[in-house]
Scaffold this active site. Structure first.
Site, PDB file in Angstrom:
ATOM      1  N   GLU A 335      -3.462   2.938  -5.556  1.00  0.00           N
ATOM      2  CA  GLU A 335      -2.293   3.933  -5.727  1.00  0.00           C
ATOM      3  C   GLU A 335      -1.439   3.267  -3.922  1.00  0.00           C
ATOM      4  OE1 GLU A 335      -1.229   8.500  -6.537  1.00  0.00           O
ATOM      5  OE2 GLU A 335      -2.580   7.898  -5.152  1.00  0.00           O
TER       6      GLU A 335
HETATM    7  C1  ACM Z   1      -6.371   9.322  -7.303  1.00  0.00           C
HETATM    8  O1  ACM Z   1      -6.333  10.192  -7.518  1.00  0.00           O
HETATM    9  N1  ACM Z   1      -5.408   8.782  -6.331  1.00  0.00           N
HETATM   10  C2  ACM Z   1      -7.472   8.521  -6.872  1.00  0.00           C
END
Ligand code: ACM
Length: 708
Positions: A335
């Site tokens: 992310e």
């Molecule tokens: C995640 O759920 N950002 C690995």
């Protein structure tokens, strides 16, 4: 021809006997690769004598064997003449023989197989090594059964080994701190269902949860004082080791690093100051706007262009490489939308100078620098799937988590990544924080059918934005046992009803062993009921389930910061109720049996249940304390009563050989739609079953549920 016919009859009657024997099978979970049940019971008496045939220094097997032996002792209540099992030679005449041919520590890919034979002579567990033997001991413990005469282990011949070598559970200890005693209980539960990796997500924006002696401001400024000291972590690693479980640490970088910057702002790609806390707060109720905001918001991210930053990371990871004996280290890499990097002119200039066309190339560069640090420390790198790309070294393990369907770009299909040379772990479809029922995880379509050697297995994953020390056990268990079975048992074992029949038995076993998934729920209901009768609230709560997918999380994020931050109490019904309801499963089974056979015993059971639900709303509303507790879900309570009345009426009609008149059916259809609406992040989980009764046909459960 006659012979063939005879043979057919013979096979059919053998199958019938087998099916009969099967109904008395113990609730094994994960179910073994091969189990043959033979008529007969080995009785457990005070004369039970066990022999632990293994290396005298085998502390792993010795600890597990004694734990299971004491578990059997506790369950039977029999005073065994033998108090403890000592590792060593065979005791002649022993009725329980546990044999490990080699002393071993857990390592990924090792032989975890065992055989277990129970007959009139006794019980023999045989394994190539200590770890196989402790897996078999868990099976033995689940085989202990009870009849009118007492306790016994059914005669059996079991040959067992896992389908996958990596059967993990990830726990986020950063968003909400999850203390040692809770982690230990989770480790015990993992051992029961033969899981072998506890992946600890130790650092994130909200908290830096491990002591660093080389960079003490990490935990001192990056947490609220809640972190694991190195001594505590060593103790936890030792605790897991004795249960054949490896602890793999995750230090999430370059995003999810706000807590790092509280003490070391110079590592960030934007100037501070920083304090630990959520990456963002969502102010909108609209999901699409929220997703777009998450995808594009600049969030605290490490500056990957500076050499002094790599010196600090090297210092920290080298320290952690000594603390954690596991050969694997997880570096996160999820992310990072690149926005923080694009806003920094120096970082942009660096990218231009190096000819990097996008921030993924810069992230790949960052990952390659960490790879060198890990190699130097003899650690194998794992990362979330965003680190995947053509430039990634082939010995880096890719952990998939992004669902197909477009909300984020996935790294590709698991088998294609495995085929390309990188080991793969599957967490897509195994996120327990998404509140999906166990059968969804059990038949996770993200796990390919064919087992490629690079597909190591997978991990259940529990993030803790809306889970804390008090409710996390209810969040993870017993559903993680269904995931454990998916990762251990053959692919052919996939009937959800068969799984559920065993899941709730295992849940009771875990409860008896000290896991607090059930007791936390029960005490939560008692707290909410105040001075009212908790049983009325419990009757309703037992058929509620938390709102599924990211909807629950998003609705919290968009509440006032006071409620959304990680100190807000997680005490509402949606926080404390389990996802899967045993009452619902039993009711569903009864409805299925009743609709197919009109069994009067099932009809009676269904009617008793419906009458209880029908009158429950009035019970709840009579008491002021309960009325207050139930006010956010009063609609569910009212609908449950109405649905139950409709169910009873449908049964009357069915038994008279008629069906619901058209007009009545129309208004009931409105009720079904209304009853499916969420209230206070919970849903009524029994609508489909009552609708089935009304329509005189069992409605299938959805094969999937939307995430948003
Ligand atoms: C995640 O759920 N950002 C690995």
């Amino acid at each position: 021809m006659l012979l063939r016919k005879l043979l057919f009859v013979c096979i059919c009657s053998m199958t019938a006997i087998y099916a009969l024997a099967q109904s008395n099978e113990p609730a094994l979970m994960p179910y073994p690769e091969r189990a043959t049940w033979v008529a007969g019971k080995y009785r457990i008496t005070d004369r039970l004598q066990a022999s632990l045939v293994c290396d005298q220094k085998d502390d792993i097997l010795s600890a597990s064997a004694n734990r299971v032996f004491q578990g059997i002792n506790r369950k039977t209540g029999i005073y065994f003449r033998q108090a403890m099992l000592t590792p060593g030679k065979d005791i002649p005449g022993a009725s329980l023989r546990i044999i490990a041919r080699q002393k071993a520590e857990f390592t990924r890919g090792m032989d975890e197989s065992y055989t277990l034979r129970v007959n009139a002579e006794g019980i023999q567990l045989d394994a190539a090594n200590s770890i196989g033997a402790i897996r078999g001991l868990e099976t033995l413990q689940q085989m202990l059964m009870q009849d009118a005469e007492g306790f016994y282990v059914p005669f059996a011949d079991i040959v067992d080994k896992p389908r996958y070598s990596w059967r993990g559970l990830m726990i986020d200890v950063s968003r909400h701190f999850i203390p040692l005693d809770v982690l230990k209980r989770n480790i015990d539960a993992m051992a029961t269902v033969k899981m072998n990796v506890l992946h600890l997500h130790l650092t994130d924006d909200e908290g830096f949860r491990i002591e660093s002696k080389s960079m003490p401001q990490l935990h001192q400024k990056g947490s609220d004082g809640q972190y694991f000291t190195q001594e505590e972590m060593k103790g936890l690693i030792a605790y897991a080791r004795l249960r054949g479980i490896m602890i793999v640490p995750e230090f999430d970088m370059p995003g999810h690093t706000r807590s790092w910057f509280a003490g070391y702002p110079e590592m960030a790609s934007a100037p501070g100051p920083y304090t630990p806390g959520p990456r963002f707060t969502l102010s909108d109720k609209d999901t699409a706007i929220n997703i777009a905001a998450i995808m594009s918001a600049p969030t605290p991210t490490i500056d990957p262009t500076r050499e002094d930053v790599y010196k600090l990371i090297d210092k920290f990871l080298t320290e952690m490489a000594t603390l954690f004996p596991s050969p694997y280290m997880h570096i996160g890499a999820d992310e990072n939308n690149g926005a923080a990097w694009r806003q920094n002119p120096k970082i942009k200039a660096f990218m231009e100078q190096k000819g990097m066309k996008d921030t993924h190339s810069l992230q790949a560069y960052f990952v390659s620098r960490l790879y060198t640090i890990l190699r130097k420390n003899k650690k194998t790198m794992i990362g979330w799937e965003e680190l995947y790309g053509p430039e990634l070294a082939k010995d880096v393990t890719v952990q998939k988590w992004i669902p197909e369907g477009g909300f984020m770009k996935t790294a590709g299909k698991a088998d294609a990544i495995a085929e390309g040379g990188n080991p793969v772990l599957i967490s897509t479809g195994f996120y327990t924080d998404l509140f999906m029922p166990a059968y969804i995880h059990y038949n996770n379509p993200n796990l390919p059918d064919a087992v490629h050697p690079n597909l190591w297995g997978g991990e259940a994953a529990q993030w803790t934005e809306i889970a804390d020390a008090r409710n996390i056990e209810t969040r993870i268990w017993p559903r993680a046992a269904a995931i454990a079975e998916r990762l251990w048992s053959p692919a052919s074992r996939k009937d959800p009803e068969d799984m559920y029949n065993r899941l709730f038995s295992v849940s009771r076993q875990l409860d008896e062993q000290g896991l607090q998934h059930t007791s936390a729920y029960e005490s939560g209901v008692r707290r909410l009921a105040g001075n009212g009768d908790p049983s009325a609230l419990r009757t309703l709560a037992d058929v509620l389930t938390p709102l599924k997918g990211y909807k629950n999380l998003f609705s919290r994020f968009s509440q006032p910061a006071r409620l959304a931050n990680n100190r807000a109490p997680l005490v509402s019904l949606c926080d404390i109720i389990p996802v899967d309801s045993e009452i619902k499963r039993r009711f569903r089974n009864n409805v299925a049996a009743y609709l197919s056979s009109r069994d009067p015993a099932k009809a009676a059971e269904i009617r008793i249940q419906l009458r209880t639900w029908e009158s429950n709303h009035a019970r709840l509303m009579r008491d002021a304390s309960l009325r207050h507790a139930a006010s956010p879900i009063a609609k569910h309570s009212e609908n449950l009563s109405k649905l139950s009345a409709a169910g009873l009426r449908a049964m009357d009609l069915l038994e008279k050989g008629s069906t619901m008149p058209e007009e009545e059916m129309k208004s009931l259809q409105l009720l079904f739609t209304e009853a499916r609406k969420q209230s206070a992040e919970t849903e009524l989980d029994i609508v489909g079953e009552i609708e089935s009764l009304v329509k005189q046909k069992l409605l299938p459960e959805p094969a999937q549920y939307p995430l948003f």
